[in-house]
Every structure is written in C-alpha cells, then in structure tokens.
Design an enzyme around this catalytic site. Structure first.
Site: not given
Ligand code: F6P
Length: 368
Positions: A13, A123, A145, A147, A182, A190, A242, A294
């Site tokens: 990502g 990773e 990352t 995360d 609300r 994550g 998530e 994010q």
């Molecule tokens: O890089 C990890 C992450 O940020 C995860 O938290 C998330 O599930 C994933 O990437 C989403 O990636 P994509 O861009 O493939 O939808």
C-alpha cells in the site's frame, strides 16, 4: 571508476513519506563528494510498480512502458513534498505459492545488471526482499506502513501522516456529531495492529478505541456510552481498527478471498457497530470509514524527515556491504536490523501497558 547499479522500488500500500525516502536514496547514492571517498560510482534506477517491475520489467499489455529507468538528482529534487509514490506500487508477490515467479524475477535482476536493491515496504514487500536476500541477492529494506506493525523499528513511514488525517477528520466530525447528539464510529485501517486506531484515537480524544489486540464486549461498549450520556456528553466518537472484533465474533470482511500475500480483505466493523449501537442504545449512530484517505495527502514534516534519514541509511548499508538488513529507528537513533527480525513477527499494541481494557481507551502511565 567502477560503476555499480542500485535499483529502488516501493511495494504494498502507498503512503506518505515514500517519495522522500526515494529522493534521499538517489541523492545519497549520487552524492559527488561522497563518490570520491567511496571510490565507487553508483547509478540509480527506479523500478516501477513494486515487485511487478521486476517480474514484468518491459511492461505488459495494459501498460507497455518499461518499468525500469534511470533516476537523477534533478528528477527527484522536489519529490519529498508529495504523497503517494512516484514509482508506483503493487501487491505483486513473486513468491506467491499459486504462481511462483521468483526465477524470472532473479533473471531480470541480472538482466538489468542490478547489483543492489533497495526495497521500501511493509511486511509483505520486505518478506520478498528477505527471500531474495536468501537467494543470494544484495538487498536492503526501508520500513513503511501506515499500520506501523513491523518489528525491529519504532517507526514506519506513513504512520504519522495517517494519524494526522484521522485527527483532522475526527475534528470535523465533532461539530456534526454534537449538533445531532449522535454517536460516530470511525473505522481506521489496521488489520492486525491497532496503532492507527489507538494513536489516532488518542490524538483526537476519542471516547472509545477498539483495537484488534483486544476483543471487546458489545455490552461494555453500550455501558460506556450510557455512562457518557449520563455525565452529560452530547455525542461520542468511537474509533475502531478494521481488524477489531467483538468477543465471540470474527473480523468483519469487505470481500471474500485473500490477496496475493494471503491477507483477508477487511472492512465493515464501523457499520456493524453503528447498526448494533443504534438498536441497543437507541441513540442515532453513524459510521464513517476513513479507508484510503489515511494514505493520502501531503506528507507530514515528520514523514519527510524520516524518509530522508531512512533513505540515507539504506545507502550507508550498501556502501558498507551490509545486506539482508532493514534500516530502522530505535530509541531515537537510526540503525539497522536483520530483515528476518523485522518480518518475523508483527509489532502489536501491548494491551497490558498501552491499553485500558475497562474503558476501551489508550493507557499511558509511568506508574506501575
Ligand atoms: O498496508 C496495510 C493496509 O493499510 C491495511 O491496513 C489495509 O487492510 C490494507 O492496507 C488495504 O490495502 P488496499 O490498498 O489493497 O485496499
């Protein structure tokens, strides 16, 4: 003077800070002053689209442009100001057991005379880097990352910018949440690690934070919400990673199946919670999934700086011929750890010392 070629790629990502790392890899490798002392000349090539660039370096039907090309200092001069990755990225896994392309990857590394590789990733990307290292290639890694779940480093590129996005978005939600009395559930990324939810929630002052490392009780969430209202709160913000799960439930998935690295495709915990709370607490509840926002935007000052430090250190490792390592930030110092250590196990929130399991929130104290 002898010339050696360094290939640099970004995988997995995207996130903020990648371009700064690439810029400083290029600048440090090509630094004229350092070249004289090293008595070696480097040439830098950018590999587009992560590991895909080494599986299909000449392009493919969808994108016939070659994926390997020279980078110069002039080209990367302004890159650190921009988000995303100028080199592009992918989740291609050359060691995918269903379609192993590691042989062709290694052949292409040789065909393009890449003496060294700098892999910038999490990773998955660094897992491939480690396998290539075990296969005899001269590889170093840079951690990124949002995360922040890599071991062996206190920081991974992109995290701080993502936390800033979470904080800014929650600031925006507060006015509408308060006006309507609300509850808002904010779903962050994550998968396994709750760092984004925890530190994003702490930065924005969220009332409840739910993380994958601790399964929450739905009843307890309800009790906390009732308590908040009794004390006069007009609205509540819940931040849920998530990968967070209610006790007795599994993670909420967005799609069936797994990606090429075997990860479930998560998403939907926010909506699940919002529905459940509306029914049980009888308070209007909305959910918002911050999702790829994010990852976006202008890199924070911290990500630009860390990208710079990591980029310089990656070339330092190459100069020292110290391969199979990931540059890292530990206890305030830039250093390096074996890739094996970085990908061996995930860096998770320590529930005992960093999470309040009664109030479902962050816990930081110097008391026992
Ligand atoms: O890089 C990890 C992450 O940020 C995860 O938290 C998330 O599930 C994933 O990437 C989403 O990636 P994509 O861009 O493939 O939808």
């Amino acid at each position: 003077m002898e010339t050696r070629r360094i290939g640099v790629l970004t995988g997995g990502g995207d996130c903020a800070g990648l371009n700064s790392a690439i810029k400083w890899v290029v600048k440090t490798a090509l630094d004229d002053r350092l070249r004289k002392t090293r008595k070696i000349q480097y040439e830098i090539v950018g590999i587009r689209d992560g590991w895909k660039g080494l599986v299909l370096p000449d392009g493919d039907e969808g994108d016939p442009t070659p994926r390997i090309s020279t980078l110069t200092e002039e080209m990367v001069r302004t890159w650190d100001r921009y988000g995303g990755t100028m080199l592009g990225t992918s989740r291609t896994n050359p060691y995918d057991p269903k379609n192993n392309q590691s042989g062709i990857t290694i052949e292409n590394i040789k065909r393009y005379r890449l003496d060294y590789l700098v892999a910038i990733g999490g990773e998955d990307t660094l897992g491939v880097a480690h396998k290539l290292y075990l296969d005899g290639l001269k590889v170093v890694g840079i951690p990124k990352t949002i995360d922040k779940d890599l071991s062996g480093t206190d920081y991974t590129l992109g995290f701080e910018t993502a936390v800033n996005v979470i904080t800014e978005e929650i600031d925006r939600l507060r006015t509408t949440a308060g006006s309507h009395r609300r509850i808002f559930v904010v779903e962050t990324m994550g998968r396994h690690a709750g760092w984004l939810a925890l530190e994003g929630g702490e930065s924005s002052g969220a009332y409840i934070i739910l993380i994958p490392e601790y399964n929450f009780e739905l009843e307890r969430v309800n009790e906390l919400l009732m308590e908040g209202r009794r004390k006069g709160a007009r609205y509540e913000i819940i931040v849920a990673a998530e990968g967070a799960k209610a006790a007795g439930h599994s993670e909420v998935i967005r799609e069936e199946g797994v990606d090429s690295f075997g990860h479930k495709i998560l998403g939907g915990i926010g909506e699940f919670l919002a529905k459940w709370i509306s029914q049980l607490a009888k308070i209007e509840t909305r959910s918002i999934t911050l999702s790829h926002l994010q990852r976006g935007g202008v890199p924070s000052a911290y990500d630009r700086r860390m990208g710079r430090y990591f980029g310089i250190a990656a070339i330092d490792l190459i100069v020292q011929e110290d391969f199979g390592k990931m540059v890292s930030y530990q206890s305030g110092r830039i250093t390096a750890v074996p890739l094996r250590e970085a990908i061996g196990k995930l860096n998770l929130v320590n529930v005992q010392t960093q999470y309040d399991t009664e109030r479902y929130n962050g816990r930081r104290t110097i008391l026992g």
